[in-house]
Enzyme design. Sequence first.
Site, PDB file in Angstrom:
ATOM      1  N   ASP A   1      27.769   0.463 -11.197  1.00 23.03           N
ATOM      2  CA  ASP A   1      28.750  -0.525 -10.717  1.00 23.03           C
ATOM      3  C   ASP A   1      30.139  -0.276 -11.299  1.00 23.03           C
ATOM      4  OD1 ASP A   1      26.120  -1.237 -11.379  1.00 23.03           O
ATOM      5  OD2 ASP A   1      26.502  -3.368 -11.488  1.00 23.03           O
TER       6      ASP A   1
ATOM      7  N   ASP B   1      34.144  -5.733 -16.340  1.00 21.18           N
ATOM      8  CA  ASP B   1      34.199  -6.191 -14.948  1.00 21.18           C
ATOM      9  C   ASP B   1      35.544  -6.749 -14.515  1.00 21.18           C
ATOM     10  OD1 ASP B   1      31.717  -5.519 -13.879  1.00 21.18           O
ATOM     11  OD2 ASP B   1      30.730  -7.188 -14.896  1.00 21.18           O
TER      12      ASP B   1
HETATM   13  N1  GLY Z   1      27.289  -6.274 -11.565  1.00 21.00           N
HETATM   14  C1  GLY Z   1      27.386  -5.935 -10.230  1.00 21.00           C
HETATM   15  C2  GLY Z   1      26.169  -6.151  -9.445  1.00 21.00           C
HETATM   16  O1  GLY Z   1      25.278  -6.899  -9.807  1.00 21.00           O
HETATM   17  O2  GLY Z   1      26.097  -5.592  -8.398  1.00 21.00           O
END
Ligand code: GLY
Length: 401
Positions: A181, A119
């Site tokens: 994501d 991330d």
């Molecule tokens: N990890 C990104 C989301 O929860 O959208």
Amino acid sequence: MTAARRSTAVLMVALALALAAPASTAGDDPLLRVVNRDLHFARQQLRRTLVEVPAGAYPQETGPDGRWTTTGPGRWTSGFLAGSLWLMYQASGDPSWSRAAGARQAGLAGEQSNRSTHDLGFILFDSFGKGYRLTAADSYRRVVLGAARSVASRYRRSVRAIRSWNNPPRTPRSDFRVVIDSLMNLDLLFWASQHGGGHRLASKARKHALRTARVQVRPNGSTYHLVIYNGRTGAVKRRTTAQGYRSSSTWSRGQAWALYGFGTAYADTRVARMLEAARRTADYFVSHLPADRVPYWDFNAPGIPHEPRDSSAAAIAASGLLQLSQLESDPDRAERYLATAREILSSLSSKRYLAAGTASRSILLHGTADRPSGHYNTGLIYGDYYFIEALLRYREITTGV
Ligand code: GLY
């Protein structure tokens, strides 16, 4: 109908009619006035957040009293406050915003060497990356390059993808998890590749995007949230979900990440398959929106229309659709994406979704972080970030500034 309801209905109809009319000049566009009012409110909320939340704590979602709950620097949401402050600097040129952004991102720099997460695009590219593009501070560029190398270290050649989540305890070591994501962390690699990081970063990002388009997008353009590969062979083991309703359903924020992330990957590479994936995922999103254009947390949630909405999915999609409207070669699609983004922004700016006049410290209400684990109907720092980004994109597209 009560008088108050009648006047709300009249206002909604007036706004809908105004939005339906093509804006001949920027001055005629009623949404622009709304955008400017929203940005004023966003500035007020961000200033209040700066007073209430100390540096070193990172707002994530609002609690029942409207105040931010916070996390440490390693959570995927930690860069969005600094990112929002950089957006305010971009919009105004006022150095108090760049000072605040610099102060709020300082505690995140060490995350550049965190190889246990994918991330770092969310955490460091929306903060340091945006800061670099606005200030050209080389120390920011170096943080971004470090982050890109850390994300790239999670690439597995057999899968042709970057590992998203680490395996939970008591799951096979060979499992290799990729979530939709992840597309949002690729811009970091493409950018770093062009700014001193070397061509391998872009090559890994490109392979990841193409594999995700093949495996994670269904024939109707909807998406799986989570795919588990066999990390040794690269074979797909299971297509499923974590934050959505069920394996065969479509988690709305995941769909928003997809249309935005594939669009960005196309902007970065000009590979036609990425535009095709962006179109297919965008078309699914647009054609499955409810009347007020803010999706339920999952497009197939069983209790619709009594399910929570996710304003963050709406904000991410609005920003992604605006980007796509500018990349599109097909004028009908470009117009459809722009028109839908306008409708979403107009709805998010209404009393139902904007936090003005409430105790909430967020800009938007009714976000769903994770319905299965009970996090819904709150303000979300990333919903606010993408809402501000979409407001600025809309203003730029319609006025050129
Ligand atoms: N990890 C990104 C989301 O929860 O959208």
